[in-house]
Design an enzyme around this catalytic site. Structure first.
Site, PDB file in Angstrom:
ATOM      1  CG  HIS A  89      18.468  16.837   6.309  1.00  0.00           C
ATOM      2  ND1 HIS A  89      19.124  15.601   5.464  1.00  0.00           N
ATOM      3  CD2 HIS A  89      19.085  18.059   5.636  1.00  0.00           C
ATOM      4  CE1 HIS A  89      20.360  16.133   5.015  1.00  0.00           C
ATOM      5  NE2 HIS A  89      20.407  17.407   4.940  1.00  0.00           N
ATOM      6  CG  ASP A 118      18.574  26.010   4.622  1.00  0.00           C
ATOM      7  OD1 ASP A 118      19.707  26.419   4.528  1.00  0.00           O
ATOM      8  OD2 ASP A 118      18.108  25.141   4.014  1.00  0.00           O
TER       9      ASP A 118
HETATM   10  N1  ACO Z   1       7.431  20.194   8.102  1.00  0.00           N
HETATM   11  C1  ACO Z   1       6.381  19.746   8.400  1.00  0.00           C
HETATM   12  N2  ACO Z   1       6.425  18.202   7.753  1.00  0.00           N
HETATM   13  C2  ACO Z   1       7.521  17.724   7.179  1.00  0.00           C
HETATM   14  C3  ACO Z   1       8.658  18.490   7.073  1.00  0.00           C
HETATM   15  C4  ACO Z   1       8.553  19.877   7.654  1.00  0.00           C
HETATM   16  N3  ACO Z   1       9.580  20.763   7.425  1.00  0.00           N
HETATM   17  N4  ACO Z   1       9.523  18.193   6.522  1.00  0.00           N
HETATM   18  C5  ACO Z   1       9.120  16.758   6.284  1.00  0.00           C
HETATM   19  N5  ACO Z   1       7.890  16.279   6.815  1.00  0.00           N
HETATM   20  C6  ACO Z   1       6.751  15.328   6.811  1.00  0.00           C
HETATM   21  C7  ACO Z   1       6.023  15.442   5.599  1.00  0.00           C
HETATM   22  O1  ACO Z   1       4.982  15.992   5.160  1.00  0.00           O
HETATM   23  C8  ACO Z   1       5.913  13.577   5.227  1.00  0.00           C
HETATM   24  O2  ACO Z   1       4.689  13.462   5.993  1.00  0.00           O
HETATM   25  P1  ACO Z   1       3.948  12.115   5.746  1.00  0.00           P
HETATM   26  O3  ACO Z   1       4.809  10.932   5.777  1.00  0.00           O
HETATM   27  O4  ACO Z   1       2.957  12.269   6.775  1.00  0.00           O
HETATM   28  O5  ACO Z   1       3.399  12.516   4.391  1.00  0.00           O
HETATM   29  C9  ACO Z   1       7.094  13.293   5.798  1.00  0.00           C
HETATM   30  O6  ACO Z   1       7.554  14.384   7.000  1.00  0.00           O
HETATM   31  C10 ACO Z   1       8.375  13.074   4.756  1.00  0.00           C
HETATM   32  O7  ACO Z   1       8.608  14.187   4.067  1.00  0.00           O
HETATM   33  P2  ACO Z   1       9.298  14.270   2.814  1.00  0.00           P
HETATM   34  O8  ACO Z   1       9.165  15.624   2.312  1.00  0.00           O
HETATM   35  O9  ACO Z   1       8.591  13.180   1.712  1.00  0.00           O
HETATM   36  O10 ACO Z   1      10.686  13.927   2.857  1.00  0.00           O
HETATM   37  P3  ACO Z   1      11.979  14.167   2.350  1.00  0.00           P
HETATM   38  O11 ACO Z   1      13.093  13.124   2.861  1.00  0.00           O
HETATM   39  O12 ACO Z   1      11.620  14.212   0.759  1.00  0.00           O
HETATM   40  O13 ACO Z   1      12.053  15.678   2.836  1.00  0.00           O
HETATM   41  C11 ACO Z   1      12.733  17.898   2.737  1.00  0.00           C
HETATM   42  C12 ACO Z   1      13.222  16.345   2.927  1.00  0.00           C
HETATM   43  C13 ACO Z   1      12.441  18.321   1.335  1.00  0.00           C
HETATM   44  C14 ACO Z   1      13.995  18.691   3.259  1.00  0.00           C
HETATM   45  C15 ACO Z   1      11.529  18.202   3.756  1.00  0.00           C
HETATM   46  O14 ACO Z   1      11.876  17.647   5.170  1.00  0.00           O
HETATM   47  C16 ACO Z   1      11.371  19.708   3.610  1.00  0.00           C
HETATM   48  O15 ACO Z   1      10.547  20.069   2.559  1.00  0.00           O
HETATM   49  N6  ACO Z   1      11.622  20.637   4.510  1.00  0.00           N
HETATM   50  C17 ACO Z   1      11.308  22.148   4.456  1.00  0.00           C
HETATM   51  C18 ACO Z   1      12.309  22.612   3.719  1.00  0.00           C
HETATM   52  C19 ACO Z   1      13.686  22.827   4.109  1.00  0.00           C
HETATM   53  O16 ACO Z   1      13.785  23.187   5.240  1.00  0.00           O
HETATM   54  N7  ACO Z   1      14.515  22.390   3.214  1.00  0.00           N
HETATM   55  C20 ACO Z   1      16.215  22.513   3.597  1.00  0.00           C
HETATM   56  C21 ACO Z   1      16.648  21.246   3.923  1.00  0.00           C
HETATM   57  S1  ACO Z   1      18.373  21.304   4.263  1.00  0.00           S
HETATM   58  C22 ACO Z   1      19.134  21.766   2.653  1.00  0.00           C
HETATM   59  O17 ACO Z   1      18.719  21.327   1.613  1.00  0.00           O
HETATM   60  C23 ACO Z   1      20.081  22.648   2.830  1.00  0.00           C
END
Ligand code: ACO
Length: 390
Positions: A259, A313
């Protein structure tokens, strides 16, 4: 060099009194009241009133609000006809977005600042979204939509319109808590998208249609559906380590984890997990819930230190799945609840409006020569790479 914040991370887009999140302590409040308290003591209808009017209703006010919502549950036959014309294979979120945009044509809003218009627009949207979602779920199978029943609560009526059965009170109560948990969450992608639309003084139906479109993506509300596909794909507790190894090893995302704001487990996920436990008191070894628990434990070992933990979620889909609701309806369920928060933000925006018009950092060329069509021999751009078509 100007500062640039990809995804506007950490950039405040509004001042708001609607909700508050502390992502390090795992706190979520609606209008100052903790989500745990609301989940325990409130109802979705009361929570929607709280979000919209910044206070809990008195008993007569709540009775009136509930009566107004009940009176406006029905949808026009033309909206039903519109839903019948959509492809059965289309995603219900697209059907919902189309129907909400069309609703605005039946109830034109002349002045978005008029208080009475706002009230009735909010009532119509909150009341009609469940009817639209349930109607599409039926007409795509060739069944007629089920007419809403005025003697049922908001949650009971939705489940009834979907399944043609009045749900057990305990099940309706769990569903109502799910609606409370999804009703609002500060400046997320769909709320921001709605705010941008509201800032042009577009009417609330258009605002909600924008927000629904943004909620659909798998990185936002669409993750609840993706979680079920992922858990089904994993198939058993034994397969969890190998699946995570494979996915994380190729920089893939584990759906329902991570998140932008929370670095601890999302407080809504904690409540939802408890609700799944109520539904699945004695789970078998390989139910979706036991696989999910194994994923959570294994993720904690592997990347818990990065603050990537279950979000709202992760467990919600398991509840809806357990209730027999089709997987592609999970994100529409999110929308029928979140409409309360979206509307609260929309009205807050109208109150002190500034058109959203951010800036950008231009990185393209200047003074590029225009080559006449006859002289262009290939699809090569100036770096010499051949552009793909499509
Ligand atoms: N699984 C594995 N690795 C993850 C995940 C995940 N679910 N989420 C973040 N990371 C890692 C990324 O790979 C990245 O790693 P790095 O630093 O080695 O490159 C780091 O954590 C940062 O990730 P970002 O995607 O840049 O972080 P951001 O703050 O943009 O992400 C997000 C938030 C988009 C929700 C992300 O965690 C994600 O894609 N989660 C999966 C989808 C999901 O569950 N979405 C629902 C969110 S809640 C809602 O919207 C109601």
């Amino acid at each position: 060099m100007r500062d640039f914040f990809p995804g506007l991370a950490g950039v405040p887009a509004a001042k708001s009194t609607i909700s508050f999140v502390d992502g390090l302590k795992g706190i979520l409040e609606y209008r100052g009241i903790s989500i745990e308290t609301l989940a325990r003591q409130s109802s979705f209808t009361e929570t929607a009133f709280l979000l919209l009017f910044n206070r809990l209703p008195t008993k007569p006010e709540l009775t009136q609000f509930h009566a107004d919502l009940t009176q406006h549950r029905r949808i026009k036959y033309k909206i039903c006809d519109l839903l019948k014309c959509l492809p059965e294979s289309g995603h219900p979120m697209d059907a919902l977005q189309s129907a909400v945009a069309a609703l605005g044509m039946f109830y034109p809003v002349a002045d978005v600042t008029n208080e009475s218009t706002r009230y009735w627009t909010a009532v119509r949207l909150i009341a009609k979204l469940p009817t639209i979602v349930a109607a599409f779920a039926r007409v795509r199978r060739g069944d007629e939509p089920i007419v809403p029943r005025d003697d049922l609560s908001y949650a009971e009526n939705f489940l009834y319109m979907l399944t043609e059965k009045i749900p057990e009170p305990a099940l309706a109560n769990i569903f109502d808590i799910c609606l409370i948990l999804h009703a609002e969450h500060t400046m997320n992608a769909s709320t921001f998208s709605g705010l941008v639309t509201a800032s042009t003084l577009a009417d609330p139906y258009t605002v909600i249609a924008s927000a629904i479109g943004t909620l659909e993506g798998p990185l936002h509300g669409g993750a609840n559906e993706a979680v079920i596909h992922m858990l089904e794909n994993i198939g058993s507790v034994e397969q969890v380590p190998a699946y995570l190894e494979r996915t994380l090893g190729t920089k893939g995302k584990i759906m329902g984890f991570g998140h932008r704001i929370y670095k601890v487990k999302d407080p809504r996920a904690i409540i939802l997990q408890d609700l799944v436990q109520q539904l699945d008191a004695h789970p078998d070894t390989n139910t979706l819930f036991t696989i999910a628990r194994a994923v959570e434990q294994e993720m904690e070992k592997r990347i818990g230190q990065k603050g990537i933990r279950p979000n709202v979620d992760f467990y919600s889909g398991i509840i809806y799945h357990r209730m027999g609701i089709e997987t592609d309806l999970f994100t529409p369920l999110f929308a029928i609840s979140r409409v309360a928060g979206w509307l609260a933000h929309c009205f807050e925006q109208y109150q002190d409006n500034h058109l959203f018009r951010p800036d950008q950092i231009y990185e393209g060329p200047h003074n590029r020569p225009y080559q006449p069509l006859e002289g262009r021999t290939t699809l090569k751009n100036e770096e010499g790479k051949v552009r793909g078509k499509g």
